[in-house]
Design a protein around this motif. Sequence first.
Motif, PDB file in Angstrom:
ATOM      1  N   THR A 297       0.447  -1.196   0.106  1.00  0.00           N
ATOM      2  CA  THR A 297      -0.010   0.003   0.242  1.00  0.00           C
ATOM      3  C   THR A 297       0.666   0.958   0.083  1.00  0.00           C
ATOM      4  O   THR A 297       2.226   1.174   0.564  1.00  0.00           O
ATOM      5  N   ASN A 298       0.517   2.150  -0.780  1.00  0.00           N
ATOM      6  CA  ASN A 298       0.934   3.764  -0.457  1.00  0.00           C
ATOM      7  C   ASN A 298       1.462   4.423   0.974  1.00  0.00           C
ATOM      8  O   ASN A 298       0.174   4.693   0.968  1.00  0.00           O
ATOM      9  N   MET A 299       2.278   4.387   1.347  1.00  0.00           N
ATOM     10  CA  MET A 299       1.990   4.922   3.000  1.00  0.00           C
ATOM     11  C   MET A 299       2.528   5.964   2.995  1.00  0.00           C
ATOM     12  O   MET A 299       2.203   7.142   3.938  1.00  0.00           O
ATOM     13  N   ILE A 300       2.870   6.936   1.935  1.00  0.00           N
ATOM     14  CA  ILE A 300       3.118   8.135   2.127  1.00  0.00           C
ATOM     15  C   ILE A 300       1.531   8.736   2.082  1.00  0.00           C
ATOM     16  O   ILE A 300       1.286   8.447   1.230  1.00  0.00           O
ATOM     17  N   GLY A 301       1.463   9.627   3.088  1.00  0.00           N
ATOM     18  CA  GLY A 301       0.725  10.367   3.342  1.00  0.00           C
ATOM     19  C   GLY A 301      -0.721  10.103   4.317  1.00  0.00           C
ATOM     20  O   GLY A 301      -1.070  10.628   4.849  1.00  0.00           O
ATOM     21  N   SER A 302       0.349   8.081   4.702  1.00  0.00           N
ATOM     22  CA  SER A 302      -0.558   7.858   5.351  1.00  0.00           C
ATOM     23  C   SER A 302      -0.593   8.553   7.236  1.00  0.00           C
ATOM     24  O   SER A 302       0.869   8.676   7.894  1.00  0.00           O
ATOM     25  N   GLU A 303      -1.423   7.899   7.948  1.00  0.00           N
ATOM     26  CA  GLU A 303      -0.558   8.752   9.384  1.00  0.00           C
ATOM     27  C   GLU A 303       0.484   8.052   9.938  1.00  0.00           C
ATOM     28  O   GLU A 303       0.978   6.454   9.759  1.00  0.00           O
ATOM     29  N   PRO A 304       1.797   8.535  10.295  1.00  0.00           N
ATOM     30  CA  PRO A 304       3.565   8.189  10.059  1.00  0.00           C
ATOM     31  C   PRO A 304       2.705   7.129  11.386  1.00  0.00           C
ATOM     32  O   PRO A 304       2.525   7.124  12.488  1.00  0.00           O
ATOM     33  N   ASP A 305       3.314   5.849  11.303  1.00  0.00           N
ATOM     34  CA  ASP A 305       4.036   4.572  12.411  1.00  0.00           C
ATOM     35  C   ASP A 305       5.340   5.546  13.186  1.00  0.00           C
ATOM     36  O   ASP A 305       6.175   6.208  12.224  1.00  0.00           O
ATOM     37  N   ALA A 306       5.490   4.472  14.425  1.00  0.00           N
ATOM     38  CA  ALA A 306       6.785   4.628  14.626  1.00  0.00           C
ATOM     39  C   ALA A 306       7.685   4.397  14.574  1.00  0.00           C
ATOM     40  O   ALA A 306       8.670   3.732  14.936  1.00  0.00           O
ATOM     41  N   PHE A 307       8.530   4.990  13.437  1.00  0.00           N
ATOM     42  CA  PHE A 307       9.895   3.946  12.816  1.00  0.00           C
ATOM     43  C   PHE A 307      10.131   5.083  12.988  1.00  0.00           C
ATOM     44  O   PHE A 307      10.351   6.162  13.282  1.00  0.00           O
ATOM     45  N   SER A 308      12.045   4.101  14.277  1.00  0.00           N
ATOM     46  CA  SER A 308      12.607   5.489  14.553  1.00  0.00           C
ATOM     47  C   SER A 308      13.466   5.748  13.114  1.00  0.00           C
ATOM     48  O   SER A 308      14.639   7.151  13.354  1.00  0.00           O
ATOM     49  N   LEU A 309      13.626   4.911  12.535  1.00  0.00           N
ATOM     50  CA  LEU A 309      14.537   5.304  10.987  1.00  0.00           C
ATOM     51  C   LEU A 309      14.017   5.253   9.396  1.00  0.00           C
ATOM     52  O   LEU A 309      12.854   4.215   9.661  1.00  0.00           O
ATOM     53  N   ILE A 310      13.804   6.347   8.633  1.00  0.00           N
ATOM     54  CA  ILE A 310      13.602   5.855   7.484  1.00  0.00           C
ATOM     55  C   ILE A 310      14.359   5.765   6.335  1.00  0.00           C
ATOM     56  O   ILE A 310      15.260   7.299   6.775  1.00  0.00           O
ATOM     57  N   LEU A 311      14.604   4.754   5.716  1.00  0.00           N
ATOM     58  CA  LEU A 311      15.903   4.812   4.885  1.00  0.00           C
ATOM     59  C   LEU A 311      15.237   6.056   2.549  1.00  0.00           C
ATOM     60  O   LEU A 311      13.898   4.563   2.704  1.00  0.00           O
ATOM     61  N   LEU A 312      15.175   6.195   2.092  1.00  0.00           N
ATOM     62  CA  LEU A 312      14.945   6.694   0.539  1.00  0.00           C
ATOM     63  C   LEU A 312      15.882   7.111  -0.380  1.00  0.00           C
ATOM     64  O   LEU A 312      16.044   8.040   0.174  1.00  0.00           O
ATOM     65  N   GLY A 313      16.010   6.211  -1.052  1.00  0.00           N
ATOM     66  CA  GLY A 313      16.773   6.159  -2.533  1.00  0.00           C
ATOM     67  C   GLY A 313      16.303   6.769  -3.713  1.00  0.00           C
ATOM     68  O   GLY A 313      15.434   6.019  -4.113  1.00  0.00           O
ATOM     69  N   ASP A 314      16.550   7.799  -4.500  1.00  0.00           N
ATOM     70  CA  ASP A 314      16.019   8.030  -5.364  1.00  0.00           C
ATOM     71  C   ASP A 314      14.423   8.267  -5.485  1.00  0.00           C
ATOM     72  O   ASP A 314      13.430   7.954  -6.589  1.00  0.00           O
ATOM     73  N   MET A 315      14.446   8.647  -4.863  1.00  0.00           N
ATOM     74  CA  MET A 315      12.418   8.866  -5.013  1.00  0.00           C
ATOM     75  C   MET A 315      12.061  10.501  -5.125  1.00  0.00           C
ATOM     76  O   MET A 315      11.220  10.631  -5.240  1.00  0.00           O
ATOM     77  N   PHE A 316      13.160  11.387  -5.255  1.00  0.00           N
ATOM     78  CA  PHE A 316      13.219  12.595  -5.449  1.00  0.00           C
ATOM     79  C   PHE A 316      13.585  12.925  -7.001  1.00  0.00           C
ATOM     80  O   PHE A 316      13.931  14.097  -7.342  1.00  0.00           O
ATOM     81  N   TYR A 317      12.185  12.169  -7.878  1.00  0.00           N
ATOM     82  CA  TYR A 317      12.068  12.529  -9.592  1.00  0.00           C
ATOM     83  C   TYR A 317      11.651  12.979 -10.083  1.00  0.00           C
ATOM     84  O   TYR A 317      11.477  13.260 -11.119  1.00  0.00           O
ATOM     85  N   ASP A 318      10.056  13.788  -8.998  1.00  0.00           N
ATOM     86  CA  ASP A 318       9.271  14.100  -9.703  1.00  0.00           C
ATOM     87  C   ASP A 318       8.809  15.080  -8.360  1.00  0.00           C
ATOM     88  O   ASP A 318       8.621  14.770  -7.319  1.00  0.00           O
ATOM     89  N   GLU A 319       8.518  16.591  -9.067  1.00  0.00           N
ATOM     90  CA  GLU A 319       8.302  17.394  -7.811  1.00  0.00           C
ATOM     91  C   GLU A 319       7.160  17.390  -7.344  1.00  0.00           C
ATOM     92  O   GLU A 319       7.578  17.751  -5.831  1.00  0.00           O
ATOM     93  N   ALA A 320       5.817  16.690  -7.804  1.00  0.00           N
ATOM     94  CA  ALA A 320       4.655  16.720  -7.188  1.00  0.00           C
ATOM     95  C   ALA A 320       4.942  15.994  -5.727  1.00  0.00           C
ATOM     96  O   ALA A 320       4.438  15.312  -5.354  1.00  0.00           O
ATOM     97  N   LEU A 321       5.462  14.359  -6.424  1.00  0.00           N
ATOM     98  CA  LEU A 321       5.691  13.143  -5.719  1.00  0.00           C
ATOM     99  C   LEU A 321       6.588  14.199  -4.899  1.00  0.00           C
ATOM    100  O   LEU A 321       6.834  13.975  -3.391  1.00  0.00           O
ATOM    101  N   ALA A 322       7.705  14.520  -5.123  1.00  0.00           N
ATOM    102  CA  ALA A 322       8.539  14.992  -3.576  1.00  0.00           C
ATOM    103  C   ALA A 322       8.332  16.242  -2.979  1.00  0.00           C
ATOM    104  O   ALA A 322       8.284  16.373  -1.903  1.00  0.00           O
ATOM    105  N   THR A 323       7.009  16.960  -3.288  1.00  0.00           N
ATOM    106  CA  THR A 323       6.633  17.794  -2.384  1.00  0.00           C
ATOM    107  C   THR A 323       5.598  16.807  -1.363  1.00  0.00           C
ATOM    108  O   THR A 323       5.463  17.138  -0.027  1.00  0.00           O
ATOM    109  N   HIS A 324       4.872  16.012  -1.990  1.00  0.00           N
ATOM    110  CA  HIS A 324       3.638  15.219  -1.035  1.00  0.00           C
ATOM    111  C   HIS A 324       4.919  15.052   0.033  1.00  0.00           C
ATOM    112  O   HIS A 324       4.497  14.233   1.166  1.00  0.00           O
TER     113      HIS A 324
END
Length: 258
Positions: free
Chosen positions: A165-192
């Motif tokens: 499921t798409n977790m971006i925009g959902s109620e944030p869970d209590a993760f102590s660390l989020i890793l993300l690579g190569d996700m800022f390739y589209d301005e609208a997605l980057a803003t969201h």
Amino acid sequence: MSAALLMPLKCSRHGKLIYKVFTQTQRHRYLSNVYPSAEHLRKFISENTEITGEQSLTPEIRLRLFTPRCRFWRERPELWPFDDPYWAIYWPGGQALSRYVLDNPEVCRDQTVLDLGSGCGASAIAAKLCGAAHVLANDIDTVAAVATQMNCELNGLEPPVCVTTNMIGSEPDAFSLILLGDMFYDEALATHLHSWLDSCVRVHGTKVLIGDPGRAQFESHSIRQLLHQLAQFELPESVREENYGLTFSSVWCYRPEL
């Protein structure tokens, strides 16, 4: 999937070919939008990828990826049955992020980790190798989830929990660390994504590490002013050849208080 969402594929020689092949496949996918069984997907991935990784920034991690020797590198696009295979390329931002984690195992040790946009699962694998207490891999592509499980097994690891499921925009869970690579390739997605990451940090104090090779959409976005660079890696020659104009990839820590 729209051409805009395929933007990162334009950054590599592999990507240019895959971009050409897969932008034409939408009308040929399963009309029911229901994927085959996990067993069928495992067989499909095994038959249509090659075990590689030695020429990446993390030669100790083995991955099933597309190479020129794979069938769908040259096959007619209408024969590809699934969503566009972001998972089949080891993108340079993910390579830098995984390298940083392996070099700094204390970052993940005993932490609850979310690998967001997990793709081939390399960052999830790195986190597990470094002793993370719990790892969740999130990618909206079901095939990517199965590929992540297979890649973990390939490295002698118990697969992480995989969520599609798409977790971006959902109620944030209590993760102590989020890793993300190569996700800022589209301005609208980057803003969201920026808005959601800010919520995760404010609600749970989550640490966020971002891997990116310096794509224009990343460098020009407002989030760039809230990042502290932790490391920069020179990309191996083979990776540079596949990513026109990209010679380095960096890891950043998101610090919204800046």
